[in-house]
Scaffold this active site. Sequence first.
Site, PDB file in Angstrom:
ATOM      1  N   LYS A 116      11.914   5.139   4.163  1.00  0.00           N
ATOM      2  CA  LYS A 116      11.469   3.773   3.860  1.00  0.00           C
ATOM      3  C   LYS A 116      10.845   3.678   2.470  1.00  0.00           C
ATOM      4  CE  LYS A 116       7.332   2.554   5.176  1.00  0.00           C
ATOM      5  NZ  LYS A 116       6.163   1.921   4.579  1.00  0.00           N
ATOM      6  N   ASN A 117       9.950   4.596   2.164  1.00  0.00           N
ATOM      7  CA  ASN A 117       9.210   4.455   0.911  1.00  0.00           C
ATOM      8  C   ASN A 117      10.064   4.757  -0.323  1.00  0.00           C
ATOM      9  OD1 ASN A 117       7.007   3.526   2.275  1.00  0.00           O
ATOM     10  ND2 ASN A 117       5.938   5.505   2.319  1.00  0.00           N
TER      11      ASN A 117
ATOM     12  N   ARG B  52       3.271  -3.802   0.713  1.00  0.00           N
ATOM     13  CA  ARG B  52       2.717  -3.127  -0.444  1.00  0.00           C
ATOM     14  C   ARG B  52       3.764  -2.970  -1.553  1.00  0.00           C
ATOM     15  NH1 ARG B  52      -1.936  -2.187  -2.649  1.00  0.00           N
ATOM     16  NH2 ARG B  52      -1.939  -0.329  -3.926  1.00  0.00           N
TER      17      ARG B  52
ATOM     18  N   CYS C 207      -0.403  -1.882   4.695  1.00  0.00           N
ATOM     19  CA  CYS C 207      -1.226  -1.423   5.803  1.00  0.00           C
ATOM     20  C   CYS C 207      -2.686  -1.384   5.396  1.00  0.00           C
ATOM     21  CB  CYS C 207      -0.765  -0.034   6.237  1.00  0.00           C
ATOM     22  SG  CYS C 207       0.553  -0.108   7.441  1.00  0.00           S
TER      23      CYS C 207
ATOM     24  N   ARG D 129      -6.928  -0.559  -1.780  1.00  0.00           N
ATOM     25  CA  ARG D 129      -5.699  -0.071  -2.411  1.00  0.00           C
ATOM     26  C   ARG D 129      -5.524  -0.724  -3.776  1.00  0.00           C
ATOM     27  NH1 ARG D 129      -1.065   0.453   2.042  1.00  0.00           N
ATOM     28  NH2 ARG D 129      -0.224   1.833   0.465  1.00  0.00           N
TER      29      ARG D 129
ATOM     30  N   ILE E 162      -4.550  -1.455  -7.773  1.00  0.00           N
ATOM     31  CA  ILE E 162      -3.323  -1.202  -8.532  1.00  0.00           C
ATOM     32  C   ILE E 162      -3.633  -1.074 -10.025  1.00  0.00           C
ATOM     33  CG2 ILE E 162      -1.692  -2.195  -6.865  1.00  0.00           C
ATOM     34  CD1 ILE E 162      -1.516  -4.594  -8.725  1.00  0.00           C
TER      35      ILE E 162
ATOM     36  N   ASP F 191       0.307  10.231   5.339  1.00  0.00           N
ATOM     37  CA  ASP F 191       1.088   9.455   6.308  1.00  0.00           C
ATOM     38  C   ASP F 191       1.368  10.219   7.611  1.00  0.00           C
ATOM     39  OD1 ASP F 191       1.113   7.455   4.451  1.00  0.00           O
ATOM     40  OD2 ASP F 191       3.191   7.744   3.830  1.00  0.00           O
TER      41      ASP F 191
ATOM     42  N   ARG G  18       7.413  -1.897  11.092  1.00  0.00           N
ATOM     43  CA  ARG G  18       7.537  -1.937   9.628  1.00  0.00           C
ATOM     44  C   ARG G  18       8.252  -0.703   9.105  1.00  0.00           C
ATOM     45  NH1 ARG G  18       2.177  -4.083   6.755  1.00  0.00           N
ATOM     46  NH2 ARG G  18       3.561  -3.660   5.031  1.00  0.00           N
TER      47      ARG G  18
HETATM   48  C1  EPZ Z   1       2.466   5.087  -1.060  1.00  0.00           C
HETATM   49  O1  EPZ Z   1       1.441   4.126  -1.223  1.00  0.00           O
HETATM   50  C2  EPZ Z   1       3.084   4.822   0.285  1.00  0.00           C
HETATM   51  N1  EPZ Z   1       3.571   3.449   0.310  1.00  0.00           N
HETATM   52  C3  EPZ Z   1       2.076   5.054   1.398  1.00  0.00           C
HETATM   53  O2  EPZ Z   1       2.769   4.963   2.604  1.00  0.00           O
HETATM   54  C4  EPZ Z   1       1.483   6.444   1.278  1.00  0.00           C
HETATM   55  O3  EPZ Z   1       0.437   6.575   2.219  1.00  0.00           O
HETATM   56  C5  EPZ Z   1       0.939   6.689  -0.120  1.00  0.00           C
HETATM   57  O4  EPZ Z   1       1.974   6.426  -1.106  1.00  0.00           O
HETATM   58  C6  EPZ Z   1       0.454   8.117  -0.339  1.00  0.00           C
HETATM   59  O5  EPZ Z   1       1.502   9.023  -0.129  1.00  0.00           O
HETATM   60  C7  EPZ Z   1       4.731   3.135  -0.235  1.00  0.00           C
HETATM   61  O6  EPZ Z   1       5.438   3.958  -0.772  1.00  0.00           O
HETATM   62  C8  EPZ Z   1       5.161   1.713  -0.142  1.00  0.00           C
HETATM   63  P1  EPZ Z   1      -0.749   5.867  -3.969  1.00  0.00           P
HETATM   64  P2  EPZ Z   1       0.791   3.904  -2.646  1.00  0.00           P
HETATM   65  O7  EPZ Z   1      -0.683   4.954  -5.148  1.00  0.00           O
HETATM   66  O8  EPZ Z   1       1.836   4.106  -3.684  1.00  0.00           O
HETATM   67  C9  EPZ Z   1      -5.290   5.417  -5.395  1.00  0.00           C
HETATM   68  C10 EPZ Z   1       3.143   4.384   4.833  1.00  0.00           C
HETATM   69  O9  EPZ Z   1       2.526   4.601   5.910  1.00  0.00           O
HETATM   70  N2  EPZ Z   1      -4.786   4.445  -6.389  1.00  0.00           N
HETATM   71  O10 EPZ Z   1      -0.056   7.187  -4.045  1.00  0.00           O
HETATM   72  O11 EPZ Z   1       0.105   2.612  -2.586  1.00  0.00           O
HETATM   73  C11 EPZ Z   1      -5.184   4.906  -3.975  1.00  0.00           C
HETATM   74  O12 EPZ Z   1      -6.276   4.097  -3.639  1.00  0.00           O
HETATM   75  C12 EPZ Z   1       2.389   3.995   3.590  1.00  0.00           C
HETATM   76  O13 EPZ Z   1       4.374   4.428   4.729  1.00  0.00           O
HETATM   77  C13 EPZ Z   1      -5.657   3.950  -7.338  1.00  0.00           C
HETATM   78  O14 EPZ Z   1      -6.838   4.286  -7.383  1.00  0.00           O
HETATM   79  O15 EPZ Z   1      -0.247   5.089  -2.691  1.00  0.00           O
HETATM   80  C14 EPZ Z   1      -5.113   6.203  -3.201  1.00  0.00           C
HETATM   81  O16 EPZ Z   1      -6.405   6.716  -3.015  1.00  0.00           O
HETATM   82  C15 EPZ Z   1       0.984   3.658   3.816  1.00  0.00           C
HETATM   83  N3  EPZ Z   1      -5.170   3.052  -8.258  1.00  0.00           N
HETATM   84  C16 EPZ Z   1      -4.357   7.145  -4.132  1.00  0.00           C
HETATM   85  O17 EPZ Z   1      -4.448   6.560  -5.434  1.00  0.00           O
HETATM   86  C17 EPZ Z   1      -3.864   2.661  -8.261  1.00  0.00           C
HETATM   87  O18 EPZ Z   1      -3.492   1.860  -9.133  1.00  0.00           O
HETATM   88  C18 EPZ Z   1      -2.902   7.351  -3.793  1.00  0.00           C
HETATM   89  O19 EPZ Z   1      -2.259   6.095  -3.611  1.00  0.00           O
HETATM   90  C19 EPZ Z   1      -3.002   3.190  -7.298  1.00  0.00           C
HETATM   91  C20 EPZ Z   1      -3.484   4.077  -6.359  1.00  0.00           C
END
Ligand code: EPZ
Length: 430
Positions: free
Chosen positions: A22-23, A93, A117, A122, A124, A305, A397
């Site tokens: 999915k991701n 997301r 979720c 979260r 960006i 995850d 989802r």
């Molecule tokens: C992706 O989310 C996945 N979602 C999530 O899967 C997954 O849990 C996550 O990666 C970690 O592997 C999708 O791909 C759509 P990150 P993402 O940016 O990209 C911090 C599922 O269950 N951060 O790697 O949003 C953030 O808060 C979902 O399928 C910032 O601080 O995750 C976190 O602590 C849920 N600033 C860490 O980085 C930012 O601008 C990692 O988040 C971005 C992130």
Amino acid sequence: MEQYVIKGGIPLVGEVEIGGAKNAALAILSAAIMTDETVTIDNLPNVRDINVLLDAIREIGAQVQRVDAHTVKINGSFIRDFNVDNEFIRKIRASYYLIGAMLGKYKKAEVALPGGCNIGSRPIDLHMKGFRALGATVDIEHGMLIASAERLKGTHIYLDKVSVGATINIMMAASMAEGKTIIENAAKEPHVVDVANFLNSMGANIRGAGTDVIRIVGVEKLHKTEYSVIPDQIEAGTFMFAAAATKGDIMLKNVIPKHLEATTAKLLEIGCEVEEFDDAVRVVASKPLHHTQVTTLPYPGFPTDMQPQMAVVLGIATGTSTVTESIFENRFKYVDELTRMGANIKVESNIAIINGVDRYTGARVNAPDLRAGAALVIAGLAAEGITVVDDIYYIERGYEDFEHKLSSLGALIEKVSTEKEIKKFTLKVS
Ligand code: EPZ
């Protein structure tokens, strides 16, 4: 509102086919609009988040042709609208990937700020930092993230935190920037590599995906391609833990065993047998399970995850285990639900201390998010008696045909929507 009703206590045995990731697919579908030629993508999971994104892509003017449940053709040459907003897209997301894709191709994008979720804050900011470094103006106004640029220029970007989303988003925009971009401290997840491979198959020039330094030389145009999404490592891991929790024996087909190494290592540690084949993995749980320690980390570490699914298994393993969540601060919301099924878990800050119990007992529980929802289903499959999991909207989802795949392994599970149906199921199985 639909629910899963489950009669637990049956070891899951048999074969299950794992779908596309999915991701990875969410990013690849977004990137597909970056060419004016027709792109064909297959091995897509037929799940709600994917369908919401496809609708959004259609709404901005792209042609989206569903060839079958798992294959789609996308043509982005008709896009005239750079504003992505509807009540559904605000809930997913991955809508943020349309920013990187449109900014790269059209040098402008307006996308409703992502939901997704509820697993903690979260931000960006890293995505925005990357777009700005490429020369874009980026603002948040009225719930929309608005990005635009005269031209995008390649640059050197250091990500302060390893972020899957920011890495992919910057990679997409930089693919069509002028000159060379280097992303340092990039995420190394398999889906980052898959998106890079997809973009390269469209003519992008991306090197180093899968390491922490990604180098991109921008190109003016991308072209058509045919691409198959990688298997979903999280769906696979979920079935692996379902085998462990139910003392089952499951052969997972269409997987890349390398992507499952962290999960495999933990299953071996707690006493399961895991056999790896070229594109399959078999998990056998014939011995008592014992405790361990696990910390979630960016790939190749143990995935966040998979954290709830692992905790559910440790909840019925002997001894005291700890699960440390280091990625998202609010990913233990399922613990109260699991406690209602008899688990003995205490959460202190970002650590769950789990004292294994002999068994779970069925109860009525709520799925708080996608992966935690799947984990509660696993608990229900292992539990004595009947479990009802509410709010399965979340589970849908990201898991295709979850109940059918589980039924094919011998589980007694049904999707229902009324109390009458729950009663009927209960009578049927008792
Ligand atoms: C992706 O989310 C996945 N979602 C999530 O899967 C997954 O849990 C996550 O990666 C970690 O592997 C999708 O791909 C759509 P990150 P993402 O940016 O990209 C911090 C599922 O269950 N951060 O790697 O949003 C953030 O808060 C979902 O399928 C910032 O601080 O995750 C976190 O602590 C849920 N600033 C860490 O980085 C930012 O601008 C990692 O988040 C971005 C992130």
